[in-house]
Design a protein around this motif. Structure first.
Motif, short mmCIF file in Angstrom:
data_model
loop_
_atom_site.label_atom_id
_atom_site.label_comp_id
_atom_site.label_asym_id
_atom_site.label_seq_id
_atom_site.Cartn_x
_atom_site.Cartn_y
_atom_site.Cartn_z
N LEU A 6 2.90 6.18 -5.52
CA LEU A 6 2.67 6.37 -6.96
C LEU A 6 1.46 7.28 -7.21
N VAL A 7 0.41 7.06 -6.42
CA VAL A 7 -0.78 7.90 -6.56
C VAL A 7 -0.42 9.36 -6.32
N ALA A 8 0.35 9.59 -5.29
CA ALA A 8 0.73 10.98 -4.95
C ALA A 8 1.55 11.61 -6.08
N LEU A 48 1.55 10.79 -9.26
CA LEU A 48 0.68 11.04 -10.41
C LEU A 48 -0.18 12.27 -10.19
N LYS A 49 -0.70 12.39 -8.95
CA LYS A 49 -1.56 13.54 -8.62
C LYS A 49 -0.79 14.84 -8.84
N ALA A 50 0.45 14.84 -8.35
CA ALA A 50 1.26 16.06 -8.49
C ALA A 50 1.47 16.40 -9.96
N GLU A 51 1.71 15.35 -10.74
CA GLU A 51 1.97 15.58 -12.18
C GLU A 51 0.75 16.12 -12.90
N ILE A 52 -0.40 15.55 -12.58
CA ILE A 52 -1.58 15.94 -13.39
C ILE A 52 -2.25 17.22 -12.89
N PRO A 60 0.82 -1.23 0.00
CA PRO A 60 0.00 0.00 0.00
C PRO A 60 0.84 1.26 0.00
N GLU A 61 1.99 1.21 0.65
CA GLU A 61 2.83 2.43 0.70
C GLU A 61 3.34 2.81 -0.68
#
Lengths: 54, 349
Positions: free
Chosen positions: B198-200, B202-206, B192-193
Motif C-alpha cells: 500500500l505504501v508503494a 501511494l508513493k507512486a500516486e503522489i 507487513p507485506e
C-alpha cells in the motif's frame, strides 16, 4: 394602544436574524455529528465483516 | 379693511363693527378647523403608513422564524437518527463514542431550541399594538435586546471562530477515522507485506503531486490572464470588486466565458484531484511513521493512531486545507459569477 416603533421593529428583525444564524450554525454541527455517527457505524460493520472472514 | 385705517373704522357704526368682528372670528375658527383637520389627516396617513411598514416587517420576521422552525424540525430528525444508531449497540468503545456523539447533538439541539424560543418571543413584539399595561414590560424586553445587540456582534464573531475551529477539528477527526478505515482495509494485525504494498502504491500516486500543484497554479494564471485581457477583471476581481462597478452585461459575458471555456471545468476538477491527492499524501505519511522502527511482524493499530496524531501536529495538514480551500473557492467563485448572471446582482447583496 400604540404601534411598535420603527427602531424597535428593526431591532426585533435584527435579533431574529441573529438567532436564525445561531440555529443554522448549531444545525450544521448536528449534521456533522450525524455524519460522524454514520461513519462510526460503517467502521463497526466493516470490523464485524472482517472478523467473519478471518 | 376697516382696520387698516382708524378713520375708516371710526366711520363704522357699532352694529357694523360687531358684524365685522363676528366675521373675523368665524374665519379664524374656520381656518383653525381646517388646520386641525389637515394635521389629523396627515397624522392618520403617517399612522397608516407606519402600520403598513410594521406589517411588512412582521411578515419578514414570521418568515425567518418559520425557517428557524423548519431547521429545528430537520435537526430533530437527524438527532433521532443518531439516537437510533446509538441504541443499536456494539462493543464498549463503539457505545462510548456513540454516546459522546449523541450528547454533542443533544446539547446543540437544546441550544438551538433556546435560540428559537428567544426568536419566537421577539416575534411577539410585532403581533399586537402595544397595550399601555404591557408597554413597561415591552420596553424592558427591548432594552434587553439592545443590550444583547451590543454584545451579540462579538458573540457572533466568536461563533465564527468556534465554527472555524470545529471545522479544523472535524477534518482531524475525519482523518483519524480514515486511519480506522485503513486498519479495516489491511486488517488489525497488519501483514507487513500488504502494508508495504500500500505504501508503494501511494508513493507512486503522489509522485505527481508537485507537478499537479504547479499545473494548477499555471491554469489559474492562464485563466485569469484570459479574463483580464478580454474583460479587464480576474475571477476574484469580478466577484469581490465587480458588485458595484461592473455593468451587468459584462458580468453576463464573463459568466458565458466561464460556462463555455473547457479550461474552467478542467481547472476545478484539477483542484478536486489535488485535494484528494493531498489526503493520500497524509495517509502515506501516517503509514510510513507507523511502519518505521516497528517489529517487522506487525503494524499495531495504536501505532497508526499515534502516527496520525503525529502527522496532524505537523504543517502537512495545511496541504489539505490549501487544496480543499482552493477547490471550494474556485467552484464558489464560478458559481457566484453565474449567479450574478442568472439572478441579477441583488442575489448576492
Amino acid at each position: 394602544m400604540k404601534l411598535v416603533s420603527d427602531e424597535d421593529a428593526k431591532l426585533i428583525l435584527e435579533f431574529i436574524e441573529q438567532k436564525k444564524a445561531i440555529i443554522e450554525a448549531l444545525g450544521f454541527k448536528i449534521t456533522k455529528v450525524l455524519s460522524q455517527a454514520r461513519d462510526l457505524r460503517t467502521i463497526k460493520k466493516a470490523r464485524i465483516n472482517l472478523a467473519k472472514l478471518k | 379693511m376697516t382696520t387698516e385705517s382708524g378713520t375708516t373704522e371710526q366711520k363704522l357704526s357699532p352694529l357694523e363693527r360687531a358684524r365685522l368682528a363676528k366675521a373675523e372670528a368665524e374665519k379664524r375658527k374656520s381656518d383653525e378647523a381646517a388646520r386641525v383637520e389637515a394635521e389629523a389627516r396627515s397624522s392618520q396617513e403617517t399612522v397608516e403608513s407606519a402600520a403598513r411598514e410594521r406589517a411588512e416587517q412582521k411578515q419578514q420576521a414570521e418568515a425567518k422564524v418559520g425557517e428557524c422552525r423548519a431547521t429545528i424540525d430537520a435537526k430533530q430528525a437527524e438527532y433521532d437518527e443518531i439516537s437510533q444508531m446509538a441504541a443499536e449497540g456494539g462493543d464498549a468503545e463503539f457505545v462510548a463514542q456513540m454516546e459522546d456523539l449523541k450528547k454533542q447533538a443533544s446539547d446543540a439541539l437544546a441550544e438551538a431550541r433556546v435560540a428559537f424560543e428567544e426568536a419566537e418571543e421577539a416575534l411577539r413584539g410585532f403581533s399586537e399594538p402595544v397595550a399601555e399595561e404591557a408597554e413597561t414590560a415591552a420596553t424592558s424586553v427591548l432594552g434587553k435586546m439592545r443590550e444583547i445587540r451590543s454584545k451579540s456582534r462579538g458573540i457572533l464573531e466568536a461563533d465564527e471562530h468556534v465554527s472555524a475551529i470545529d471545522g479544523l477539528r472535524g477534518k482531524k477527526r475525519t482523518y483519524v477515522r480514515s486511519t480506522e478505515a485503513l486498519l479495516v482495509e489491511i486488517g488489525d494485525n497488519t501483514d507487513p507485506e500488504s502494508f508495504d504494498k500500500l505504501v508503494a502504491e501511494l508513493k507512486a500516486e503522489i509522485e505527481a503531486l508537485p507537478q499537479m500543484v504547479a499545473e494548477l497554479k499555471q491554469s489559474r494564471e492562464t485563466l485569469d490572464g484570459s479574463l483580464k485581457d478580454q474583460f479587464g477583471y480576474t475571477m476574484v476581481e469580478a466577484v469581490y470588486q465587480g458588485k458595484n462597478r461592473i455593468p451587468v452585461e459584462k458580468i453576463a459575458a464573463i459568466a458565458d466565458f466561464l460556462e463555455k471555456d473547457p479550461r474552467v471545468a478542467a481547472y476545478i476538477a484539477a483542484c478536486d484531484r489535488l485535494a484528494s491527492m493531498s489526503q493520500k499524501k497524509l495517509k502515506l505519511a501516517v503509514m510510513e511513521i507507523a511502519r518505521a522502527g516497528k517489529p517487522p511482524t506487525s503494524i499495531l493499530p495504536e501505532n497508526i493512531h499515534a502516527a496520525a496524531e503525529d502527522v496532524l501536529s505537523r504543517d502537512d495538514i495545511d496541504t489539505i486545507h490549501f487544496a480543499s480551500r482552493e477547490a471550494s473557492d474556485s467552484s464558489g467563485i464560478v458559481e457566484t459569477i453565474l449567479d450574478y448572471k442568472n439572478n441579477g446582482l441583488s442575489s448576492v447583496e
